[in-house]
Every structure is written in structure tokens, then in C-alpha cells.
Design an enzyme around this catalytic site. Structure first.
Site, PDB file in Angstrom:
ATOM      1  N   PRO A 203      15.372   4.222  70.614  1.00 19.08           N
ATOM      2  CA  PRO A 203      15.747   3.007  71.358  1.00 19.08           C
ATOM      3  C   PRO A 203      16.742   3.319  72.467  1.00 19.08           C
ATOM      4  O   PRO A 203      17.675   4.097  72.288  1.00 19.08           O
ATOM      5  CB  PRO A 203      16.390   2.116  70.274  1.00 19.08           C
ATOM      6  CG  PRO A 203      15.834   2.615  68.978  1.00 19.08           C
ATOM      7  CD  PRO A 203      15.625   4.086  69.164  1.00 19.08           C
ATOM      8  N   THR A 205      16.098   4.781  75.453  1.00 17.15           N
ATOM      9  CA  THR A 205      15.857   5.970  76.277  1.00 17.15           C
ATOM     10  C   THR A 205      15.165   5.655  77.599  1.00 17.15           C
ATOM     11  O   THR A 205      15.038   6.533  78.447  1.00 17.15           O
ATOM     12  CB  THR A 205      15.015   6.993  75.498  1.00 17.15           C
ATOM     13  OG1 THR A 205      13.865   6.340  74.949  1.00 17.15           O
ATOM     14  CG2 THR A 205      15.824   7.610  74.366  1.00 17.15           C
ATOM     15  N   THR A 208      10.668   1.114  78.499  1.00 22.00           N
ATOM     16  CA  THR A 208      10.260  -0.090  79.231  1.00 22.00           C
ATOM     17  C   THR A 208      10.557   0.040  80.721  1.00 22.00           C
ATOM     18  O   THR A 208       9.779  -0.404  81.563  1.00 22.00           O
ATOM     19  CB  THR A 208      10.984  -1.324  78.649  1.00 22.00           C
ATOM     20  OG1 THR A 208      10.736  -1.398  77.238  1.00 22.00           O
ATOM     21  CG2 THR A 208      10.487  -2.595  79.302  1.00 22.00           C
ATOM     22  N   HIS A 423      44.602  11.434  55.470  1.00 18.44           N
ATOM     23  CA  HIS A 423      43.142  11.429  55.391  1.00 18.44           C
ATOM     24  C   HIS A 423      42.529  11.904  56.709  1.00 18.44           C
ATOM     25  O   HIS A 423      41.664  12.797  56.719  1.00 18.44           O
ATOM     26  CB  HIS A 423      42.655  10.008  55.061  1.00 18.44           C
ATOM     27  CG  HIS A 423      41.170   9.887  54.903  1.00 18.44           C
ATOM     28  ND1 HIS A 423      40.562   9.779  53.676  1.00 18.44           N
ATOM     29  CD2 HIS A 423      40.158   9.859  55.814  1.00 18.44           C
ATOM     30  CE1 HIS A 423      39.253   9.694  53.837  1.00 18.44           C
ATOM     31  NE2 HIS A 423      38.985   9.727  55.135  1.00 18.44           N
ATOM     32  N   GLU A 424      42.988  11.332  57.824  1.00 13.37           N
ATOM     33  CA  GLU A 424      42.431  11.714  59.123  1.00 13.37           C
ATOM     34  C   GLU A 424      42.863  13.120  59.513  1.00 13.37           C
ATOM     35  O   GLU A 424      42.110  13.841  60.185  1.00 13.37           O
ATOM     36  CB  GLU A 424      42.864  10.708  60.196  1.00 13.37           C
ATOM     37  CG  GLU A 424      42.407   9.271  59.950  1.00 13.37           C
ATOM     38  CD  GLU A 424      40.897   9.147  59.777  1.00 13.37           C
ATOM     39  OE1 GLU A 424      40.160   9.991  60.331  1.00 13.37           O
ATOM     40  OE2 GLU A 424      40.459   8.219  59.080  1.00 13.37           O
ATOM     41  N   HIS A 427      40.371  15.540  57.999  1.00 13.36           N
ATOM     42  CA  HIS A 427      39.153  15.647  58.819  1.00 13.36           C
ATOM     43  C   HIS A 427      39.396  16.498  60.063  1.00 13.36           C
ATOM     44  O   HIS A 427      38.594  17.377  60.416  1.00 13.36           O
ATOM     45  CB  HIS A 427      38.692  14.251  59.263  1.00 13.36           C
ATOM     46  CG  HIS A 427      38.075  13.430  58.181  1.00 13.36           C
ATOM     47  ND1 HIS A 427      37.045  13.882  57.396  1.00 13.36           N
ATOM     48  CD2 HIS A 427      38.337  12.158  57.764  1.00 13.36           C
ATOM     49  CE1 HIS A 427      36.697  12.931  56.534  1.00 13.36           C
ATOM     50  NE2 HIS A 427      37.468  11.885  56.738  1.00 13.36           N
TER      51      HIS A 427
END
Length: 613
Positions: A203, A205, A208, A423-424, A427
Site C-alpha cells: 500500500p 507505493t 493508482t 528499559h529504553e 534497547h
């Protein structure tokens, strides 16, 4: 509103007014006040009556007496014997007038009902005629069997120059344009015009947009319709619309028929609850016949777009129906830069805006994502009452689009902030240390609109065509980093890592069952989840492997997760000081950039000369 709709509304209003008038006249005809014979005799004795008019009914002694009183009031008395009432009135020196028998109103009793029936009949005939003359118009009453395609001829201003980032796709479609303009060039060497072109891709890209550009370049009639417009609750309506669409297309050949989201009508047959009598399958059968059946549809090119080519019926994908299948992939870094330039044409940019750098940092973005990114940046600039877009606006929009709007007003306790910071930081450390998943773009402990208490956003520096086993294992490790940091620092765990665990488990299961990346399971596909949502198939769904294999898959997934968990924990333990420093900096500033985060490692890891000293 169109003229046909106004005409139908006028018919409806006229009929409604006539019906209301009939009801009102009928109510007036029988309207009277209650007046008894006892009251009549009493007022007659009191000489309160000064005039009387007797109106007898036809062929009966009954009738009505209209009385006028000294007060000027008038009342009507319905009697069973008008002769008797006449005598009583004469006995009291009154000379009643005997009127003729009232005749029935022939218009009200005979002509009005016939007239109403005729008006209703004319109304329905006019309505049906308006529907028939409407051609391919949409939404009119009783216009079920007509196609709802929009026809544009010459008014389409979209060209291939406005389509950026799809160089190879445009080259394939330019042949279609050339064939429509100069068909003799191809037919003289025995080439035939492609009957169908299927645009397949994720969707956003530009499928249409490509179809619109083809119509604008070729300057031929262009019919556009959605796949869902064929499907109706009435059986046979969809097939009728397909026939009507191709009938209109034959009259306007050469032309292009574009069906957007064709998967709504062309799903694989035999997968619904209705079997062969399902309305969608009847519509698909008619579409198959029209595209390449006994009928001849010369000069009609059918273009279709879908992002679910895997669920389409094989019959519609064969050559002769869709001769060409063009994959419209997300743009590469050069394509993204071209798309950004197209969408920045009508947006004033500051001198510090570097679209090339933006293109490099938006790996995986589609054309629609890039348009939305610049639009959000423009909205941010307008909020600050600026007439131009700065690089900081684009950075803010990048976070808003990728993570969600930040909610700084949300009240969070100090303990929750501390947990989120560690926590972050967990990561972020893994993103930085592991070579195939970084680097870090932003680390934040500000809650977002997606329900997260914070976020760590990586920055892909290059487009990856393939995903390797090593990279996916590192992604699992990164997903588990927040949970590991909580366990190390607080000797407890929270529910904040639930989405991380879900992501890691899903990726590990795909590696085992779909990608064949497990030594114990082997190079065999055991993946049952083919992303198909057919009810009929799900009801009769059987697993393609035994219970023993299922148990082995579960054990292999667990072993993979446990191994990644152990490696990730060891890395974070080695960088525990950086973990504390990063959490402290996050609690102080709430959001840190790549340079601020990487500077923490410069302190932790001194140069070798300094270590020897």
C-alpha cells in the site's frame, strides 16, 4: 445534485402534497360538532333558533338540519326523519328551507383516485427512465445492474513526469502508451496489444497514480472503478455490472479499464461459504469471460491494482487476461529523493533542509509515507506561524509518523520514569553494539500516542533487499534488551515489554517455520499462516505437520529466544556503566539524540593509548 435527482425529488413532493390535500379535504367533509336532539328541542322551546335549512339524503328520510341561533352560532343536527323535524320547526313559527339533495362530488369520488394512480405510475416511469439514461452513473435508485465506473476523456492532467521513483515500472508501461498511440507499428510485426496489466505492490507505493498517469499520457477514455463496486447483496448484480462496464468500454475503444483493489472481486474461487453460488464468484466468472472468453474485446486494456496478489484466482493471472504483472516496490534512496522533490514543489523549504539526507534516513518509506512526512512537517511549520519548513520540522514529523505524537502533558511517577529510562537504555545499547541493526537515531522516555511509555528509534543507513539470519537474531536480541535491563537493575520485571516479547517470538517462529533457519528442524516450510482469511478454508483447515513436529517447533523457538536472551544480557552487563549513564541522561533531558548517546560510549571505551597509560 444532478438534474435527474432534482426531477425525481419534484415528482415525490408533488405526489406527497396531493395525498395530503386529499386527506385534508376528506377530513373537512366529515367534520362536525356533536349536537343532540334533546338540545335541539330545548333551544326550540326557548325560541333560540331563528333559521333552519334542511338537507335530506337521497332515497332516505334521513338528513341534516343546519340551524342558526340568535347568538349567531350555527350547528348541524343529523336526524332520522326530516319530515318530522320540518313539522316541529313549522309548529314554532319557523319556515325551514328544504334544499336539494346534495350530489356526490364526482371529482373527489371518481377522478381523484384515478389521477393519483396515474401520477404515481408517471413517477415510477420517469424514475426508471432517468436511471436508464444515466449510463454509468452511480448510486441511483433501482440502478443495480449498471456499472459504476467513472469515465474521463481528456480531463486527466496526471502524467508520468509526476510519478517519481518508479523508473523501471514506467518503462514497462510506456510500451502500453505507445501501442495505444501507434497500434499499427506493433500489429504489422504480429504483436498483439496486452489485454491486461496487473500492478502489484505494498500500500502507498503508487499503483493508482501510475494508472492515472498512463491514462493521461495516452489521452484515451479511462474507466476507473473499485473492485468493491461490483459486489452487491443481490445475486447476479455484480456480473451484470461487469457486462455493462465492458459494453461501455467497447463503445469507447481503444480505452483503459482500471479496477482498483481487484482482490475484492477476484479472490480465489471455492474459498467462500456460498460455494459456486457465491455472488463474488459469479462476478469473477463474468470478469474472466469478458477479459478472455469467446467475446472479442479489441482495444480494451484492463489495468488492475492490488496488494494481495497471493489471494487472487489463478485463472485471472494467466497470460491472455493479465499478460503483464508489474511489481511496484517501495522506492530506493534515489527514488525517495525524487519523490521528496516532487512533493516539495509547492512547499517553501528553508536552506537547512537536506532532502538527500531525509531520503537516506527514511529507508522503507513508500511514496505515500513520504508525502505524509512532508505534509506533517508543513503542518508543524504552520503551527509555529512560519512560512517555510525547516529541517527540525521534518525531524519532528519523522518521529510523529514513525512512533506517534508525544504526550508531554501525561503525568508519570518518578519510579515509572526511571523504569522506562533503563528499559529504553537497554534497547539503545544493543542497537549501538550489534553491527547489523543500528545506529540509534533518538531515545526518549516521553509517552507517545501509540500507548508506549517511551521509544528508541533506530536509523537504517541503507536499503536492505534481503534479511539475513544473523540480522534477525540481532533484532530479537534488541527486542529483549528492555526486559533484560529491567531485570538487571530492578531485579523485577514489568508488563512494558509485552509488545517486544511478541515481536521477538513472531520473528523467531518465522525463522524456524518459514525461512528454514533452524538446524534441528531443517529446510522445510511448516508455516500454516499464509495470511489468507477465507472463512470456508478456515473451517476445514488442517495442519500440514504432525503434533510431534509442532512440539519440536515450539522447543526450537524457545531455544532460539533463550540463546538470544543470554547473549543480549551478557552485552548489557558488559556495558552496565553506560546503561546507568544513559538512564541518568534520559531522566535529565527526557530525549537524547544519536550524538549525545554515542558520546556516552566514548567515555566508557577510552582509546588503547589511554588504557596503557
Amino acid at each position: 445534485m444532478n438534474k435527474g435527482g432534482k426531477g425525481l425529488n419534484m415528482y415525490f413532493v408533488v405526489i406527497l402534497l396531493l395525498l395530503l390535500a386529499t386527506v385534508w379535504i376528506s377530513s373537512l367533509k366529515g367534520k362536525s360538532e356533536d349536537y343532540t336532539y334533546k338540545e335541539f328541542t330545548q333551544q326550540l322551546e326557548n325560541n333560540e333558533i331563528i333559521d333552519a335549512i334542511i338537507r335530506p339524503n337521497a332515497e332516505t328520510p334521513t338528513g341534516a338540519v343546519e340551524l342558526t341561533f340568535t347568538t349567531g352560532d350555527k350547528k348541524v343536527l343529523y336526524v332520522a326523519d326530516v319530515v318530522k323535524i320540518q313539522q316541529e320547526l313549522m309548529d314554532h313559527d319557523l319556515d325551514p328551507v328544504m334544499k336539494d339533495v346534495p350530489r356526490e362530488n364526482w371529482f373527489m369520488t371518481s377522478m381523484l383516485p384515478i389521477l393519483l394512480v396515474l401520477i404515481v405510475a408517471v413517477f415510477f416511469f420517469a424514475m426508471m427512465n432517468a436511471n436508464n439514461s444515466g449510463g454509468g452513473g452511480g448510486g441511483k435508485m433501482m440502478n443495480f445492474g449498471k456499472n459504476r465506473a467513472k469515465l474521463s476523456v481528456g480531463d486527466n492532467k496526471t502524467t508520468l513526469k509526476q510519478v517519481a521513483g518508479l523508473k523501471e515500472e514506467k518503462e514497462e508501461l510506456e510500451e502500453i502508451i505507445e501501442f495505444l498511440k501507434e497500434p499499427a507499428k506493433f500489429t504489422k510485426v504480429g504483436a498483439r496489444i496486452p489485454k491486461g496489466v496487473l500492478l502489484e505492490g505494498a500500500p502507498g507505493t503508487g499503483k493508482t497514480l501510475l494508472a492515472k498517469a498512463i491514462a493521461g499520457e495516452a489521452n484515451v477514455p479511462f474507466f476507473s472503478i473499485s473492485g468493491s463496486d461490483f459486489v452487491e447483496m443481490f445475486v447476479g448484480v455484480g456480473a451484470s455490472r461487469v457486462r455493462d462496464l465492458f459494453a461501455d468500454a467497447k463503445k469507447n475503444a481503444p480505452c483503459i479499464v482500471f479496477i482498483d483493489e481487484i482482490d475484492a472481486v477476484a479472490r480465489r474461487r471455492g474459498t467462500g461459504m456460498g460455494g459456486g453460488h457465491d455472488e463474488r464468484e459469479q462476478t469473477l466468472n463474468q470478469l474472466l469471460v469478458e477479459m478472455d472468453g469467446f467475446g472479442v474485446n479489441e482495444g480494451i486494456i484492463v489495468m488492475a491494482a492490488t496488494n494481495r496478489v497471493d489471494i487472487l484466482d489463478p485463472a485471472i493471472l494467466r497470460p491472455g487476461r493479465f499478460d503483464r504483472k508489474i511489481s511496484v516496490a517501495p522506492p530506493d534512496v534515489g527514488g525517495r529523493e525524487e519523490i521528496l522533490k516532487v512533493h516539495a514543489n509547492n512547499k517553501p523549504l528553508s536552506e537547512d533542509v537536506d532532502l538527500k539526507q531525509v531520503a537516506q534516513t527514511t529507508a522503507g518509506f513508500t511514496g505515500a509515507d513520504l508525502e505524509n512526512l512532508l505534509n506533517e512537517a508543513a503542518i508543524g511549520a504552520a503551527k509555529e506561524n512560519r512560512g517555510f519548513i525547516k529541517q527540525s520540522d521534518i525531524k519532528g514529523a519523522f518521529i510523529k509518523v514513525g512512533i506517534g505524537a508525544e504526550k508531554r502533558s501525561r503525568i508519570i511517577s518518578d519510579n515509572e520514569k526511571r523504569i522506562t529510562a533503563y528499559h529504553e537504555a537497554g534497547h539503545a545499547i544493543l542497537f549501538h553494539v550489534l553491527p547489523e541493526v543500528g545506529p540509534v537515531y533518538t531515545v526518549s522516555i516521553i509517552p507517545t500516542g501509540l500507548g508506549a511509555a517511551g521509544y528508541t528509534m533506530p536509523l537504517p543507513e541503507k536499503d536492505e533487499m534481503f534479511n539475513t539470519k544473523g540480522r534477525m537474531l540481532q533484532e530479537i536480541m534488541v527486542s529483549l534488551g528492555g526486559r533484560i535491563a529491567e531485570e538487571i537493575i530492578f531485579d523485577d520485571i514489568t508488563t512494558g515489554a509485552s509488545s517486544d516479547i511478541k515481536k521477538a517470538t513472531k520473528l523467531a517462529r518465522k525463522m524456524v517455520t518459514r525461512f528454514g533457519m533452524s538446524d534441528n528442524i531443517g529446510v522445510i516450510n511448516y508455516d500454516d499462516d499464509d495470511d489468507e482469511v477465507f472463512i470456508g478454508r478456515d473451517l476445514a483447515h488442517t495442519r500440514s505437520h504432525s503434533e510431534a513436529i509442532a512440539g519440536e517447533i515450539d522447543r526450537e523457538v524457545k531455544a532460539m529466544i533463550d540463546e538470544c536472551y543470554g547473549k543480549a544480557k551478557a552485552i548489557i552487563m558488559e556495558n552496565e556503566k553506560t546503561l546507568h549513564d544513559c538512564a541518568k541522561l534520559l531522566l535529565e533531558k527526557e530525549k537524547i539524540t544519536r550524538s549525545e548517546f554515542e558520546s556516552l560510549f566514548d567515555v566508557v571505551f577510552p582509546q588503547p593509548e589511554e588504557e596503557l597509560a
